[in-house]
Design an enzyme around this catalytic site. Structure first.
Site, PDB file in Angstrom:
ATOM      1  CG  MET A   1      -1.711   1.174   1.446  1.00 18.23           C
ATOM      2  SD  MET A   1      -2.969   0.978   2.709  1.00 18.23           S
ATOM      3  CE  MET A   1      -1.995   0.841   4.180  1.00 18.23           C
ATOM      4  N   PRO A   2       1.279   1.730  -1.174  1.00 16.40           N
ATOM      5  CG  PRO A   2       2.124   1.731  -3.335  1.00 16.40           C
ATOM      6  CD  PRO A   2       1.061   1.131  -2.481  1.00 16.40           C
ATOM      7  CE1 TYR A   3      -0.052   9.723   2.782  1.00 12.06           C
ATOM      8  CE2 TYR A   3       2.287   9.887   3.239  1.00 12.06           C
ATOM      9  CZ  TYR A   3       1.030  10.438   3.240  1.00 12.06           C
ATOM     10  OH  TYR A   3       0.846  11.711   3.696  1.00 12.06           O
TER      11      TYR A   3
ATOM     12  CB  ALA B   1      -3.380  -0.817  -2.897  1.00 14.08           C
TER      13      ALA B   1
ATOM     14  CG  PHE C   1      -3.683   5.727   0.224  1.00 14.43           C
ATOM     15  CD1 PHE C   1      -4.985   6.100   0.520  1.00 14.43           C
ATOM     16  CD2 PHE C   1      -3.334   4.384   0.320  1.00 14.43           C
ATOM     17  CE1 PHE C   1      -5.918   5.155   0.913  1.00 14.43           C
ATOM     18  CE2 PHE C   1      -4.264   3.430   0.714  1.00 14.43           C
ATOM     19  CZ  PHE C   1      -5.563   3.817   1.006  1.00 14.43           C
TER      20      PHE C   1
END
Length: 71
Positions: free
Chosen positions: A1-3, A40, A42
């Site tokens: 889940m990259p931010y 996934a 953000f």
């Protein structure tokens, strides 16, 4: 889940369309390079007041003026 957090100066009036293009482009880059699904990923864009941004040990306005004076 990259931010991904992108910070830009609050000058020039970045439009909603420009921000949407940044979000889409960054998300697609992570999909293409790292195979991270779009749903996934953000992306947050923070706009920072110009007086709160510094580069080269100077407030950005002073830095730009110094760089301009060099040319």
């Amino acid at each position: 889940m990259p931010y991904v957090n992108i910070k830009i100066t609050r000058e020039g009036g970045t439009t909603r369309a420009q921000k949407a293009a940044i979000i889409k482009g960054v998300s697609e880059l992570l999909l293409n390079v790292l195979n991270k699904p779009l749903n996934a990923t953000f992306v947050v864009i923070d706009e920072v007041e110009l007086e709160d941004w510094g580069v080269g040990g100077l407030p950005v306005e002073e830095y730009r003026a110094a760089e301009k004076a060099k040319t």
